[in-house]
Design a protein around this motif. Structure first.
Motif, mmCIF file in Angstrom:
data_model
loop_
_atom_site.group_PDB
_atom_site.id
_atom_site.type_symbol
_atom_site.label_atom_id
_atom_site.label_comp_id
_atom_site.label_asym_id
_atom_site.label_seq_id
_atom_site.Cartn_x
_atom_site.Cartn_y
_atom_site.Cartn_z
ATOM 1 N N LEU A 122 0.831 -1.202 0.000
ATOM 2 C CA LEU A 122 0.000 0.000 0.000
ATOM 3 C C LEU A 122 0.870 1.259 0.000
ATOM 4 C CD1 LEU A 122 -2.703 1.511 0.211
ATOM 5 C CD2 LEU A 122 -2.643 1.085 2.690
ATOM 6 N N ILE A 123 1.876 1.274 0.860
ATOM 7 C CA ILE A 123 2.786 2.428 0.891
ATOM 8 C C ILE A 123 3.519 2.559 -0.440
ATOM 9 C CG2 ILE A 123 4.872 3.372 1.978
ATOM 10 C CD1 ILE A 123 3.807 2.020 4.612
ATOM 11 N N GLY A 124 3.961 1.431 -1.002
ATOM 12 C CA GLY A 124 4.607 1.466 -2.316
ATOM 13 C C GLY A 124 3.696 2.034 -3.386
ATOM 14 N N LEU A 125 2.417 1.671 -3.346
ATOM 15 C CA LEU A 125 1.446 2.184 -4.319
ATOM 16 C C LEU A 125 1.256 3.688 -4.165
ATOM 17 C CD1 LEU A 125 -0.629 1.664 -6.553
ATOM 18 C CD2 LEU A 125 -2.289 1.134 -4.736
ATOM 19 N N ILE A 126 1.168 4.149 -2.928
ATOM 20 C CA ILE A 126 1.003 5.588 -2.685
ATOM 21 C C ILE A 126 2.221 6.351 -3.188
ATOM 22 C CG2 ILE A 126 0.732 7.365 -0.908
ATOM 23 C CD1 ILE A 126 -0.732 5.106 0.770
ATOM 24 N N VAL A 127 3.402 5.835 -2.916
ATOM 25 C CA VAL A 127 4.630 6.467 -3.393
ATOM 26 C C VAL A 127 4.660 6.471 -4.925
ATOM 27 C CG1 VAL A 127 7.151 6.177 -3.507
ATOM 28 C CG2 VAL A 127 5.947 5.980 -1.309
ATOM 29 N N ALA A 128 4.281 5.353 -5.534
ATOM 30 C CA ALA A 128 4.309 5.243 -7.002
ATOM 31 C C ALA A 128 3.366 6.248 -7.661
ATOM 32 C CB ALA A 128 3.948 3.822 -7.427
ATOM 33 N N ILE A 129 2.124 6.348 -7.169
ATOM 34 C CA ILE A 129 1.194 7.272 -7.822
ATOM 35 C C ILE A 129 1.625 8.710 -7.603
ATOM 36 C CG2 ILE A 129 -0.513 7.369 -5.953
ATOM 37 C CD1 ILE A 129 -1.138 7.534 -9.797
ATOM 38 N N ASN A 130 2.198 9.006 -6.446
ATOM 39 C CA ASN A 130 2.699 10.364 -6.245
ATOM 40 C C ASN A 130 3.818 10.688 -7.229
ATOM 41 O OD1 ASN A 130 1.543 12.072 -3.903
ATOM 42 N ND2 ASN A 130 1.500 9.980 -3.138
ATOM 43 N N ASN A 131 4.678 9.703 -7.511
ATOM 44 C CA ASN A 131 5.715 9.902 -8.531
ATOM 45 C C ASN A 131 5.081 10.167 -9.895
ATOM 46 O OD1 ASN A 131 7.919 9.590 -6.837
ATOM 47 N ND2 ASN A 131 8.118 7.404 -7.242
ATOM 48 N N TRP A 132 4.129 9.316 -10.295
ATOM 49 C CA TRP A 132 3.480 9.496 -11.594
ATOM 50 C C TRP A 132 2.764 10.840 -11.665
ATOM 51 C CZ3 TRP A 132 4.976 7.218 -15.645
ATOM 52 C CH2 TRP A 132 5.388 5.894 -15.640
ATOM 53 N N ASN A 133 2.061 11.223 -10.602
ATOM 54 C CA ASN A 133 1.374 12.518 -10.601
ATOM 55 C C ASN A 133 2.359 13.655 -10.834
ATOM 56 O OD1 ASN A 133 -0.947 11.787 -7.851
ATOM 57 N ND2 ASN A 133 -1.111 11.262 -10.014
ATOM 58 N N ARG A 134 3.477 13.592 -10.167
ATOM 59 C CA ARG A 134 4.452 14.663 -10.309
ATOM 60 C C ARG A 134 5.035 14.728 -11.720
ATOM 61 N NH1 ARG A 134 3.193 13.897 -5.473
ATOM 62 N NH2 ARG A 134 3.754 15.192 -3.717
ATOM 63 N N VAL A 135 5.252 13.588 -12.327
ATOM 64 C CA VAL A 135 5.737 13.574 -13.712
ATOM 65 C C VAL A 135 4.689 14.174 -14.640
ATOM 66 C CG1 VAL A 135 6.290 12.067 -15.676
ATOM 67 C CG2 VAL A 135 7.321 11.640 -13.422
ATOM 68 N N MET A 136 3.449 13.712 -14.521
ATOM 69 C CA MET A 136 2.404 14.158 -15.452
ATOM 70 C C MET A 136 2.065 15.640 -15.257
ATOM 71 S SD MET A 136 2.374 11.553 -17.070
ATOM 72 C CE MET A 136 1.202 10.636 -18.007
ATOM 73 N N VAL A 137 2.050 16.097 -14.023
ATOM 74 C CA VAL A 137 1.775 17.516 -13.768
ATOM 75 C C VAL A 137 2.943 18.377 -14.242
ATOM 76 C CG1 VAL A 137 1.439 19.227 -11.933
ATOM 77 C CG2 VAL A 137 0.132 17.095 -11.900
ATOM 78 N N THR A 138 4.168 17.934 -13.993
ATOM 79 C CA THR A 138 5.342 18.679 -14.441
ATOM 80 C C THR A 138 5.382 18.780 -15.961
ATOM 81 O OG1 THR A 138 6.607 17.997 -12.503
ATOM 82 C CG2 THR A 138 7.874 18.736 -14.413
ATOM 83 N N ARG A 139 5.047 17.691 -16.630
ATOM 84 C CA ARG A 139 5.063 17.664 -18.093
ATOM 85 C C ARG A 139 3.772 18.225 -18.698
ATOM 86 N NH1 ARG A 139 10.099 16.903 -20.244
ATOM 87 N NH2 ARG A 139 11.142 15.221 -19.169
ATOM 88 N N ARG A 140 2.789 18.524 -17.829
ATOM 89 C CA ARG A 140 1.504 19.090 -18.245
ATOM 90 C C ARG A 140 0.800 18.214 -19.277
ATOM 91 N NH1 ARG A 140 3.513 25.256 -18.173
ATOM 92 N NH2 ARG A 140 3.487 25.440 -15.918
ATOM 93 N N ILE A 141 0.762 16.926 -18.967
ATOM 94 C CA ILE A 141 0.106 15.980 -19.854
ATOM 95 C C ILE A 141 -1.406 16.079 -19.610
ATOM 96 C CG2 ILE A 141 -0.042 13.565 -20.551
ATOM 97 C CD1 ILE A 141 2.730 14.945 -21.021
ATOM 98 N N PRO A 142 -2.169 16.421 -20.635
ATOM 99 C CA PRO A 142 -3.603 16.629 -20.454
ATOM 100 C C PRO A 142 -4.360 15.297 -20.367
ATOM 101 C CG PRO A 142 -3.032 16.956 -22.744
ATOM 102 C CD PRO A 142 -1.734 16.708 -22.011
ATOM 103 N N PRO A 143 -5.563 15.338 -19.797
ATOM 104 C CA PRO A 143 -6.380 14.127 -19.739
ATOM 105 C C PRO A 143 -6.819 13.725 -21.143
ATOM 106 C CG PRO A 143 -7.663 16.002 -19.023
ATOM 107 C CD PRO A 143 -6.255 16.486 -19.235
ATOM 108 N N GLY A 144 -7.254 12.488 -21.257
ATOM 109 C CA GLY A 144 -7.795 12.017 -22.523
ATOM 110 C C GLY A 144 -6.851 11.175 -23.340
ATOM 111 N N GLY A 145 -5.603 11.071 -22.924
ATOM 112 C CA GLY A 145 -4.638 10.307 -23.694
ATOM 113 C C GLY A 145 -4.581 8.832 -23.339
ATOM 114 N N TYR A 146 -5.298 8.431 -22.291
ATOM 115 C CA TYR A 146 -5.259 7.034 -21.860
ATOM 116 C C TYR A 146 -6.217 6.201 -22.685
ATOM 117 C CZ TYR A 146 -6.176 2.845 -19.136
ATOM 118 O OH TYR A 146 -6.357 1.546 -18.748
ATOM 119 N N THR A 147 -5.719 5.085 -23.203
ATOM 120 C CA THR A 147 -6.578 4.111 -23.861
ATOM 121 C C THR A 147 -6.310 2.760 -23.215
ATOM 122 O OG1 THR A 147 -4.924 3.852 -25.590
ATOM 123 C CG2 THR A 147 -6.784 5.262 -26.108
ATOM 124 N N PRO A 148 -7.357 2.116 -22.714
ATOM 125 C CA PRO A 148 -7.167 0.830 -22.013
ATOM 126 C C PRO A 148 -6.602 -0.239 -22.928
ATOM 127 C CG PRO A 148 -9.442 1.585 -21.858
ATOM 128 C CD PRO A 148 -8.725 2.538 -22.739
#
Length: 148
Positions: A122-148
């Motif tokens: 659980l702690i690893g997951l929280i750390v991982a998503i915080n890392n991803w959030n920081r990358v995506m916010v820093t790079r200003r990646i807009p929503p809508g690019g995800y395709t399952p």
């Protein structure tokens, strides 16, 4: 707003993906994992991750009432289980770290609902998503690019 196209070096992206995958697998509850990553993404204002993980959460059967009330989970006591509430409290404490540490009572409450291995994941997951959030916010990646 300028979108910065290069996300990460491939090696770094693979390592971050491996952490996310291992943490989710070890937690063993895909619906809970998505609630955790959505809540962290809300706190971090990451539109790309919100868009992506809301879609994944629905695929894993997370109900609309939980998704609708996730931002106010503390007030929605009947919508979230004690286990979910403990995970969400830990998510907020790790994500925000306003006092520079996770309060003992938050950690201890989570430890009541997750065994040692699950808590580590659980702690690893929280750390991982915080890392991803920081990358995506820093790079200003807009929503809508995800395709399952």
């Amino acid at each position: 707003m300028t979108v910065r196209t290069q996300l990460l070096d491939r090696e770094v992206a693979r390592a971050m993906s491996a952490l996310s995958t291992a943490a989710k697998r070890g937690l063993g509850d895909p619906a809970l994992a998505e609630l955790v990553v959505i809540r962290a993404s809300q706190l971090n204002h990451c539109a790309f991750c919100l868009d992506m993980h809301l879609a994944i959460a629905r695929k894993h059967g997370v109900g609309e009432s939980q998704l609708d009330l996730l931002a106010a989970w503390e007030e929605a006591e009947d919508v979230f289980s004690e286990r979910e509430r403990a995970a969400l409290a830990l998510t907020e404490a790790v994500t925000v770290l306003t006092d520079g540490f996770v309060p003992d009572e938050v950690y201890e409450k989570a430890a009541e609902h997750f065994d040692e291995s699950q808590l580590a994941h659980l702690i690893g997951l929280i750390v991982a998503i915080n890392n991803w959030n920081r990358v995506m916010v820093t790079r200003r990646i807009p929503p809508g690019g995800y395709t399952p």
